[in-house]
Structures are given as structure tokens and as C-alpha cells.
Scaffold this active site. Structure first.
Site, PDB file in Angstrom:
ATOM      1  N   TYR B 132       0.835  -1.205   0.000  1.00 19.80           N
ATOM      2  CA  TYR B 132       0.000   0.000   0.000  1.00 19.80           C
ATOM      3  C   TYR B 132       0.875   1.262   0.000  1.00 19.80           C
ATOM      4  CZ  TYR B 132      -4.624  -2.126   1.124  1.00 19.80           C
ATOM      5  OH  TYR B 132      -5.809  -2.807   1.106  1.00 19.80           O
ATOM      6  N   GLU B 248      -7.707  -5.551   8.546  1.00 21.92           N
ATOM      7  CA  GLU B 248      -6.372  -5.328   9.107  1.00 21.92           C
ATOM      8  C   GLU B 248      -6.472  -4.740  10.512  1.00 21.92           C
ATOM      9  OE1 GLU B 248      -3.907  -2.666   6.836  1.00 21.92           O
ATOM     10  OE2 GLU B 248      -2.168  -3.027   8.112  1.00 21.92           O
ATOM     11  N   GLU B 379      -3.962   9.223  14.780  1.00 21.66           N
ATOM     12  CA  GLU B 379      -4.628  10.466  14.379  1.00 21.66           C
ATOM     13  C   GLU B 379      -5.658  10.183  13.279  1.00 21.66           C
ATOM     14  OE1 GLU B 379      -1.329  10.147  14.773  1.00 21.66           O
ATOM     15  OE2 GLU B 379      -1.072  11.379  16.558  1.00 21.66           O
TER      16      GLU B 379
HETATM   17  C1  LIG Z   1       5.666  -1.478  11.741  1.00 22.50           C
HETATM   18  C2  LIG Z   1       5.033  -0.996  10.501  1.00 22.50           C
HETATM   19  C3  LIG Z   1       4.609  -1.895   9.550  1.00 22.50           C
HETATM   20  C4  LIG Z   1       4.019  -1.449   8.364  1.00 22.50           C
HETATM   21  N1  LIG Z   1       3.664  -2.367   7.424  1.00 22.50           N
HETATM   22  C5  LIG Z   1       3.175  -1.945   6.233  1.00 22.50           C
HETATM   23  C6  LIG Z   1       2.886  -2.872   5.196  1.00 22.50           C
HETATM   24  O1  LIG Z   1       3.056  -4.074   5.355  1.00 22.50           O
HETATM   25  N2  LIG Z   1       2.417  -2.404   4.033  1.00 22.50           N
HETATM   26  C7  LIG Z   1       2.196  -1.083   3.812  1.00 22.50           C
HETATM   27  O2  LIG Z   1       1.755  -0.736   2.728  1.00 22.50           O
HETATM   28  N3  LIG Z   1       2.465  -0.161   4.775  1.00 22.50           N
HETATM   29  C8  LIG Z   1       2.951  -0.561   5.975  1.00 22.50           C
HETATM   30  N4  LIG Z   1       3.246   0.368   6.950  1.00 22.50           N
HETATM   31  C9  LIG Z   1       3.087   1.783   6.643  1.00 22.50           C
HETATM   32  C10 LIG Z   1       1.990   2.521   7.411  1.00 22.50           C
HETATM   33  O3  LIG Z   1       0.729   2.165   6.919  1.00 22.50           O
HETATM   34  C11 LIG Z   1       2.281   4.013   7.285  1.00 22.50           C
HETATM   35  O4  LIG Z   1       3.478   4.272   7.959  1.00 22.50           O
HETATM   36  C12 LIG Z   1       1.174   4.859   7.858  1.00 22.50           C
HETATM   37  O5  LIG Z   1       0.017   4.780   7.069  1.00 22.50           O
HETATM   38  C13 LIG Z   1       1.586   6.322   8.036  1.00 22.50           C
HETATM   39  O6  LIG Z   1       2.137   6.865   6.878  1.00 22.50           O
HETATM   40  P1  LIG Z   1       3.533   7.648   6.930  1.00 22.50           P
HETATM   41  O7  LIG Z   1       4.502   6.785   7.586  1.00 22.50           O
HETATM   42  O8  LIG Z   1       3.827   8.131   5.584  1.00 22.50           O
HETATM   43  O9  LIG Z   1       3.276   8.883   7.880  1.00 22.50           O
HETATM   44  P2  LIG Z   1       2.582  10.279   7.497  1.00 22.50           P
HETATM   45  O10 LIG Z   1       1.313  10.036   6.803  1.00 22.50           O
HETATM   46  O11 LIG Z   1       3.575  11.151   6.822  1.00 22.50           O
HETATM   47  O12 LIG Z   1       2.247  10.853   8.936  1.00 22.50           O
HETATM   48  C14 LIG Z   1       3.149  11.614   9.744  1.00 22.50           C
HETATM   49  C15 LIG Z   1       2.382  12.169  10.939  1.00 22.50           C
HETATM   50  O13 LIG Z   1       1.367  13.054  10.483  1.00 22.50           O
HETATM   51  C16 LIG Z   1       0.105  12.675  10.987  1.00 22.50           C
HETATM   52  N5  LIG Z   1      -0.932  12.951   9.999  1.00 22.50           N
HETATM   53  C17 LIG Z   1      -0.932  12.663   8.682  1.00 22.50           C
HETATM   54  N6  LIG Z   1      -2.101  13.022   8.123  1.00 22.50           N
HETATM   55  C18 LIG Z   1      -2.869  13.555   9.105  1.00 22.50           C
HETATM   56  C19 LIG Z   1      -4.183  14.104   9.158  1.00 22.50           C
HETATM   57  N7  LIG Z   1      -4.975  14.161   8.096  1.00 22.50           N
HETATM   58  N8  LIG Z   1      -4.637  14.546  10.354  1.00 22.50           N
HETATM   59  C20 LIG Z   1      -3.855  14.484  11.463  1.00 22.50           C
HETATM   60  N9  LIG Z   1      -2.609  13.973  11.475  1.00 22.50           N
HETATM   61  C21 LIG Z   1      -2.122  13.512  10.305  1.00 22.50           C
HETATM   62  C22 LIG Z   1       0.237  11.179  11.223  1.00 22.50           C
HETATM   63  O14 LIG Z   1      -0.716  10.715  12.158  1.00 22.50           O
HETATM   64  C23 LIG Z   1       1.658  11.078  11.731  1.00 22.50           C
HETATM   65  O15 LIG Z   1       1.689  11.363  13.089  1.00 22.50           O
HETATM   66  C24 LIG Z   1       3.836  -0.065   8.144  1.00 22.50           C
HETATM   67  C25 LIG Z   1       4.247   0.845   9.122  1.00 22.50           C
HETATM   68  C26 LIG Z   1       4.840   0.402  10.279  1.00 22.50           C
HETATM   69  C27 LIG Z   1       5.278   1.413  11.296  1.00 22.50           C
END
Ligand SMILES: Cc1cc2nc3c(=O)[nH]c(=O)nc-3n(C[C@H](O)[C@H](O)[C@H](O)COP(=O)(O)OP(=O)(O)OC[C@H]3O[C@@H](n4cnc5c(N)ncnc54)[C@H](O)[C@@H]3O)c2cc1C
Lengths: 382, 394
Positions: B132, B248, B379
Site C-alpha cells: 500500500y 487489518e 490520528e
Molecule cells: C511497523 C510498521 C509496519 C508497516 N507495514 C506496512 C505494510 O506491510 N504495508 C504497507 O503498505 N504499509 C505498511 N506500513 C506503513 C503505514 O501504513 C504508514 O506508515 C502509515 O500509514 C503512516 O504513513 P507515513 O509513515 O507516511 O506517515 P505520514 O502520513 O507522513 O504521517 C506523519 C504524521 O502526520 C500525521 N498525519 C498525517 N495526516 C494527518 C491528518 N490528516 N490529520 C492528522 N494527522 C495527520 C500522522 O498521524 C503522523 O503522526 C507499516 C508501518 C509500520 C510502522
């Protein structure tokens, strides 16, 4: 038993909400407070509640009740909480009726339960004393044997609905020192017995409470509820049931305050948009919602345990669980709801303040969250 | 009712007969938890347990028999789970196949895709990963840019995925790609199934703050995926993605409901903080432990209420967001509290002066920081509740 309401319970919940919505507005609560009404509640409404069968839901049919379950009482209490109804349910039903059910002789049950269920008798339980805080085993009020009976002297504080009670169940020390759990006895005392003085107290939520003094009050041997010196444990069992019931009422109150506030978030406009579009408020509202859902689960879980006839130890832990949860949740909801209303929220004119004040009183009734966490740890053996 | 009791007795007897004794214990390390797959390399009892359970379809007890599942009713599956718990039996298989893509295929997959993939999931032959997130698309998942261009009866994929858990160990990936760059962002996404051995797929592990390396970057360069591997509609992938996210989040919340840590916290406190008159000597730690366990009890009751509600025919609502939010926050609090109770003994990374249990606890705490990020951040869960449940305006 599943943690869902049956169709009948859903129906009862709906009709209870309708009744409270139609007969007990917050305006009525406000008028009772402002008019300095001598009773502080409506005797007419109390009779109507009796006619609906609400006062005897958990009282067996043999004693004039409906012989239904705690879950049924839960949905009714929740509705009463929504309307912040000041009628003497906590004192008469949750405390006194349960004290009689758990500790009373057949004669005592016969004498009191049917009139209670019929709405003809108001009863209070006097256990709290100055300095006892939440420990119901700290009892200085003393009862000494005299002739065939007892003489009681001492003072109880914040006795719920004490000023309108026809009978009072009072805790008194019959052995041991002030802080001992053993040596406490419960007595059934008619409110008009010579030597009993009752003085109404005024608290922030305008719900009814009174100082009750016993000055050499003479009662017969048949006034003893349960066994002599064994009233402490009985009182604890009664309080656990009252905690669980009160939690259901608190749940209704917080739900109503939350709904009122969520509506305000959608209608109050600042910076050209509804204030509910601000994420700082959205997230806090979402957290309140989660707290409410967790509180509801705890309330249902505790009521189910009573309907399933779980043992006292299990009921005690669940009573502390649910009272701690609802205390914290209600205070949080109260605080947040006032804040989210802005200036209007701190005016007497707006209803939200009623919920805010009630939260604090309910929190401290039958032990606050810190007390119940400590109690839970003790019950769990650490 | 009588049938159910007979099923219980038979099940118990069968389990006692077929479960390797080694499987009647808590796994000693992550390496003993069976995820299956072509690269599976587990101790013999783990593989044997998988084989006997898979043969009956009991790795996926409620899936239909025609796809290799156990064909059990919900009530029977509950009995099976209860009997397994009584014998302290480990689950024979775990993974994204069972918990995520399998349920989605059962709901939305074509008959061909179900027949191709579900039996392999039940048997533990194929391990799945989730493609994803992308470097520029995390919380704002719908902005994803991995490109899929149609060429006859295949799509040609180019782009990059990130945070792909276990991409290095997985055989297949369910992946979100953009098939229409003109449409509004939610309407140009397609949900595909991709063989990880396809030419043009490469993965690079990423190390976490815990030192574990469970996830990867996945690079896609001219990867050819049959059009027949589309789940749902072309450009209708967002609907699939959301349906799967529900599964999930339930899985993530479920992972935190076990209570075997419960006494651990109390024992740990007794050991490190001492006792006074039968109580944990530090009243603040004692209060924090109690608060945590009471919060856990309320969450457990809420999970039970939701299950009972479903059984009574209530529509699944926004619970998954509550469970994802509260379950993960609670688990993180628990890990944090454990480390603070241990004091300086909780600071070990490896080597002398720390016992293995302490080291594991510290690593688990570090790992738990991802709980409130993976599967949609805390969040984002609050945003969902505010919008879907409370109806608050954008
Ligand atoms: C251990 C682990 C396993 C994972 N496994 C997978 C996997 O198998 N496959 C996969 O596809 N992904 C996976 N992920 C990814 C995960 O889904 C993303 O890390 C997550 O969706 C957040 O995206 P980002 O890391 O880009 O953070 P960002 O979206 O950049 O967020 C950064 C900060 O901003 C905040 N934020 C962002 N948008 C908003 C909003 N609209 N309102 C308020 N706050 C906001 C967030 O809450 C966060 O605190 C995994 C992540 C982890 C940590």
C-alpha cells in the site's frame, strides 16, 4: 449472557427515554433548584415512576416488585441520567432496597420492600461520616445495647435524600475501634424516631442530601439489619450494587452532555466555519466517544454479572471497574463539554453546567476513581 | 446444542491426539511463529502442526470447504478456539493471507482467484505481503503514484512501495496501483495480486529502531501482472483497499487482547520495586499498573460486546477504529510501563548484565512504537471516528 440488549430491553430503553424526555426536562430540574422546593424532587413524578414499575424492577414479585433483571434497571437508570432526574432512586432503590434484599429478615423485607416498590416509602442509607471519605468502614457513630434494644449516637453526612426519607438505614459501631472493618452493625430507623435530627445540605449539583444526627436514639432489637457486628461486609455488598447502578445513571448523563456538545460543534460558527471542523476539537470529541463506548461496555458487563448471579468477589471487582471508569469518563466529558461551549458554557443560564457539576458529585459518590483503583489492587492481591 | 457438545468432545480428542507436545507452549521467540510460505523454515513440530491442522482446514476454520477451509459454523469455530486455548495450543499459522487478503477474496474475489489462492493460504504454502504505502503516500494513501499501464492482457507496473512488512519473505503481494491518472485520486486506483518472483521486483530490508528488520522497500520496474489478477473493478481499488483495512485493523486490535502479560506486570513490579505489607511498594507504579489493567478489562468487554453484537446481527460499525486506536495505545502504555518498572535494567540492548527476558522486553517496547503508526495512524483513526460516527464537518 451476551453483551447486547434483548428486544424487550431495547423497547424498555426507548419508552424510558420517551418518558424522561417528556416528563423531566432540564428546565424542570432548574426550576426545582431555583424555587427552593422543600422536597427537591417531584412526588407526583415519583408515583408515576412507581406506576411504571421502575422502583421495583429488581425486587422479587413476592415483595411487590417486578422480579426483572439488572439489565432492565440499567436502561431505565440510563434514561434517568439523561434527564438528570433528582428523584430519590439512588437512595431508596439502589441503596436501601438492596440493603433489605441482601441483609433483611423476611419480616423486614415484607415491611419495607412493597411500599418502596409502590412509591409510598422513601428510604435512605446513612453511612458516610466526617473524615471517613470513601471508607465505609470508618464508623464513629456508636450503638450500645440498652434493655432489649440499642441506643444510637453519632452524625452522618451527605446522606442522599435524607431530608425526605421515611426510614433510614444507618451504620453504627457495635464493637472495635473507629477504623475496624469488623464490629459494624446496620440499623433500620424510622426518620421520626425521637433523637433523630435531619438538616438538609446544599451541594453543587442541587441534588438532595442531608446531615443526619442520632442523639441517643432508642431502637428495638428488631431494628438490626443482618447480623450484629457483621454490617461492614453487608454494607460493602450494598455499595457495590449501588456503584453499578449509579454508573448506569452516569453513563446516561455523559451521553446526553456529549450529544448536546456534538450538536454545538456542528452549529456554532467561528472564522466562517462550524467549530467542529477544527481538528483540535474533532480529536478530543472522538476520544470522548471512545471513553463513552468503553464506559458502556463496563456498565453492561457489571450489570450482566449481577444478572448471572456472580459471586461477591467478582461483583466487587466489576463494581470498582465500572465506578472508576465512569467517574473518570464523566469528569472528562464534563470538563470538555464546558470548554467546547466557550463562554456560554460557564454561565448558569446554559444547561451544560448542570452536567459538569453532576459529574463531580457522581464521581465522589461511593468512591472516586483513585479509591477504586486502590481497591482493585487490594482485591487482586497486590 | 447436543451436536455442539459432541463436536467439542471430538475436537478435544483429535487435538490431544494430533498436536505435537511442543506446540502446547508459548513460543520462545518470534522465529517459532509460523507464517508459512515457500521460504518457510521452521522447527519440525511447527511444520507438523501446520500440516495436520491444514489438512482439516482448521488453519482457517470458518472458510468454506470448497476453498480448503474448515467449513465450521461460528459456534463451532468458537468451540475449537476454546479447546485449543484449554490445551494452551499455539495457532498453527498466522499471516496476511489468513487475516487480510483471504477474507477480502471471500468477499470480493472472482471464483478463479478464490480457487487459485485460498487453498494455498489455508495450507500455508503462500505467504502474502501488503503493498500500500509509498514514500510520498502514507496517511494520504489515495495519492499513491505506482503506475500500471495496460498492455494486452497484462498490466505493466512501475514505482516504489515502502514499509512493506516481510516483503523479503513473502511470495505474493496484494498491491494498490494507479490505473487512471486523470480521474480524482480515489477513482483511479486498482487492487492487484502480484507474484513476488515476477521479473522486475526487488526488495531492500529496512531496519527499525528495535533492531528488527521486518519491513522493506519494494521496487517495481516493468513488472508484468495479468489483468485477471484484478480484485474488484478496474479503478475500483479504493473500495477494496478500505474493505481490507477493516480486516487489518481488527487483526491489529485482536493482537493486543491476550492477557498473558497481566501477571507479568505485577510480578515485574514485585521484583524490581519490592513489596510492603503485601502491596507493590511504589504506590505510583501500583496505581499505573491498576489503571492499565482496568483499561484493558474495559477494552476486552468492548471487544466482547462487539462480537456479541455481530452475532445478534448488528452491522459492523466503526468499532475497528476504536479497537485500533485504543488497543495500540494501550499496548504502548504497557510496554512503556514495563521498561520504567525495570529501571536501569530496562536499558539493555544486548550482551552481559541483562537477562534475555529483559532484553526482549526492551526490544518489544521499541517495536511497539510502530503500533500507533502501522495500519493507519492513531490520528487517522480519530479523524475517521469524528467523520463517520460523530458526523463532524470537514
Ligand atoms: C511497523 C510498521 C509496519 C508497516 N507495514 C506496512 C505494510 O506491510 N504495508 C504497507 O503498505 N504499509 C505498511 N506500513 C506503513 C503505514 O501504513 C504508514 O506508515 C502509515 O500509514 C503512516 O504513513 P507515513 O509513515 O507516511 O506517515 P505520514 O502520513 O507522513 O504521517 C506523519 C504524521 O502526520 C500525521 N498525519 C498525517 N495526516 C494527518 C491528518 N490528516 N490529520 C492528522 N494527522 C495527520 C500522522 O498521524 C503522523 O503522526 C507499516 C508501518 C509500520 C510502522
Amino acid at each position: 449472557m451476551d453483551l447486547v440488549l434483548t428486544e424487550e430491553q431495547e423497547m424498555l430503553a426507548r419508552s424510558a427515554r420517551e418518558f424522561v424526555g417528556g416528563r423531566s426536562s432540564l428546565r424542570r430540574v432548574r426550576e426545582l433548584r431555583d424555587s427552593g422546593d422543600a422536597d427537591g424532587f417531584s412526588r407526583q413524578l415519583w408515583r408515576e415512576m412507581a406506576a411504571l414499575g421502575w422502583l421495583g424492577i429488581t425486587i422479587p414479585e413476592a415483595y411487590g416488585g417486578a422480579g426483572l433483571g439488572w439489565m432492565e434497571q440499567m436502561v431505565v437508570l440510563e434514561a434517568m441520567g439523561r434527564g438528570l432526574m433528582p428523584e430519590p432512586f439512588t437512595s431508596t432503590v439502589l441503596l436501601a432496597a438492596n440493603a433489605l434484599l441482601l441483609g433483611g429478615s423476611d419480616a423486614q423485607k415484607q415491611a419495607h420492600l412493597a411500599p418502596i416498590a409502590a412509591g409510598e416509602r422513601i428510604a435512605a442509607v446513612a453511612y458516610q461520616e466526617a473524615g471517613s471519605r470513601y471508607d465505609a468502614h470508618k464508623v464513629a457513630t456508636a450503638a450500645t445495647r440498652s434493655g432489649g434494644g440499642w441506643t444510637i449516637s453519632g452524625e452522618k453526612i451527605q446522606v442522599l435524600d435524607g431530608h425526605v426519607a421515611d426510614v433510614i438505614v444507618a451504620s453504627a459501631r457495635t464493637a472495635g475501634g473507629r477504623d475496624d472493618a469488623a464490629g459494624i452493625t446496620l440499623f433500620i430507623v424510622a426518620a421520626d424516631t425521637p433523637g433523630v435530627t435531619i438538616e438538609r445540605q446544599s451541594r453543587i449539583d442541587a441534588r438532595n442530601a442531608a446531615l443526619v444526627r442520632f442523639d441517643g436514639v432508642a431502637v428495638g432489637a428488631d431494628a438490626v439489619l443482618g447480623a450484629v457486628d457483621a454490617g461492614g461486609a453487608l454494607l460493602e455488598r450494598v455499595l457495590d450494587r449501588a456503584r453499578i447502578g449509579l454508573a448506569a445513571e452516569m453513563l446516561g448523563s455523559m451521553q446526553a452532555a456529549f450529544e448536546m456538545t456534538n450538536e454545538y460543534l456542528k452549529t456554532r460558527v467561528q472564522f466562517g466555519v462550524p467549530i467542529g471542523s477544527f481538528q483540535a476539537l474533532k480529536h478530543r470529541a472522538a476520544k470522548m466517544y471512545i471513553e463513552l463506548e468503553l464506559a458502556r461496555s463496563a456498565v453492561m458487563g457489571a450489570h450482566r454479572a449481577l444478572d448471572e448471579g456472580r459471586d461477591d468477589a467478582t461483583v466487587a471487582k466489576l463494581a470498582s471497574l465500572v465506578k472508576a471508569r465512569c467517574s473518570d469518563a464523566f469528569v472528562l466529558v464534563g470538563n470538555e463539554c464546558v470548554q467546547m461551549h466557550g463562554g456560554i458554557g460557564v454561565t448558569d443560564e446554559h444547561d451544560i453546567g448542570f452536567f459538569f457539576k453532576r459529574a463531580r458529585v457522581a464521581e465522589m459518590t461511593f468512591g472516586d476513581a483513585a479509591f477504586h483503583r486502590d481497591r482493585t489492587a487490594r482485591l487482586e492481591g497486590y | 446444542m447436543a451436536d455442539l457438545e459432541r463436536f467439542r468432545a471430538d475436537t478435544r480428542q483429535w487435538l490431544e491426539q494430533h498436536a505435537p507436545p511442543e506446540m502446547r507452549t508459548t513460543p520462545k521467540s518470534q522465529d517459532e511463529i509460523c507464517w508459512g510460505g515457500r521460504k518457510a523454515d521452521y522447527p519440525a513440530p511447527v511444520m507438523r502442526w501446520l500440516a495436520v491442522m491444514a489438512e482439516r482446514g482448521w488453519t482457517a476454520p470458518t472458510w468454506p470447504r470448497e476453498y480448503g477451509g474448515g467449513g465450521l459454523s461460528k459456534a463451532e469455530a468458537k468451540v475449537l478456539a476454546e479447546e485449543m486455548a484449554k490445551l494452551n495450543l499455539r495457532p498453527p499459522l498466522t499471516g496476511f493471507g489468513l487475516s487480510m487478503i483471504g477474507p477480502l477474496l471471500l468477499q470480493e474475489g472472482s471464483e478463479e482467484l478464490r480457487r487459485e489462492h485460498l487453498p494455498a493460504i489455508v495450507q500455508g504454502k503462500i505467504r502474502w505481503c501488503q503493498g500500500y504505502s509509498e514514500p510520498g503516500s502514507g496517511s494520504d494513501l489515495a495519492s499513491l503514484q505506482t503506475k500500471a499501464v495496460r498492455d494486452g492482457d497484462v498490466y505493466v507496473l512501475n514505482g516504489q512501495k515502502i514499509w512493506t512488512s516481510y516483503a523479503d519473505k513473502a511470495d505474493w503481494m496484494f498491491i494498490l496501483v494507479r490505473t487512471d491518472f486523470q480521474a480524482p485520486k480515489h477513482n483511479g486506483i486498482t487492487f492487484l495480486l502480484m507474484d513476488m518472483t515476477s521479473p522486475g521486483v526487488s526488495v531492500k530490508p529496512i531496519k527499525l529502531i528495535s533492531g528488527y528488520s521486518p519491513f522493506c522497500e519494494t521496487f517495481l520496474s516493468d513488472v508484468r501482472v495479468p489483468v485477471a489478477n484484478v480484485v474488484g473493478q478496474v479503478n475500483g481499488g479504493w473500495t477494496m483497499a478500505k474493505a481490507l483495512l477493516g480486516h487489518e485493523r481488527t487483526m491489529i486490535a485482536d493482537a493486543f487482547k491476550e492477557r498473558d502479560d497481566r501477571r507479568k506486570l505485577i510480578d515485574l513490579a514485585r521484583k524490581h520495586l519490592g513489596e510492603a505489607q503485601g502491596r507493590i511498594a511504589d504506590p505510583i507504579a501500583r496505581d499505573r499498573i491498576t489503571q492499565l489493567e482496568m483499561d484493558q478489562a474495559c477494552l476486552d468487554l468492548t471487544l466482547a460486546r462487539s462480537r456479541d453484537g455481530m452475532k445478534a446481527g448488528h452491522k459492523p460499525g466503526p468499532e475497528t477504529s476504536i479497537f485500533k486506536y485504543y488497543g495500540t495505545e494501550l499496548n504502548m502504555r504497557r510496554r512503556e510501563l514495563m521498561v520504567s518498572i525495570c529501571g536501569p535494567q530496562g536499558l539493555g540492548w544486548e550482551g552481559p548484565g541483562f537477562d534475555p527476558e529483559e532484553l526482549k522486553m526492551t526490544r518489544d517496547w521499541l517495536r511497539s512504537r510502530g503500533n500507533s503508526i502501522e495500519g493507519g495512524t492513531s490520528e487517522i483513526q480519530l479523524n475517521i471516528i469524528a467523520k463517520r460516527v460523530l458526523g463532524l464537518p470537514d
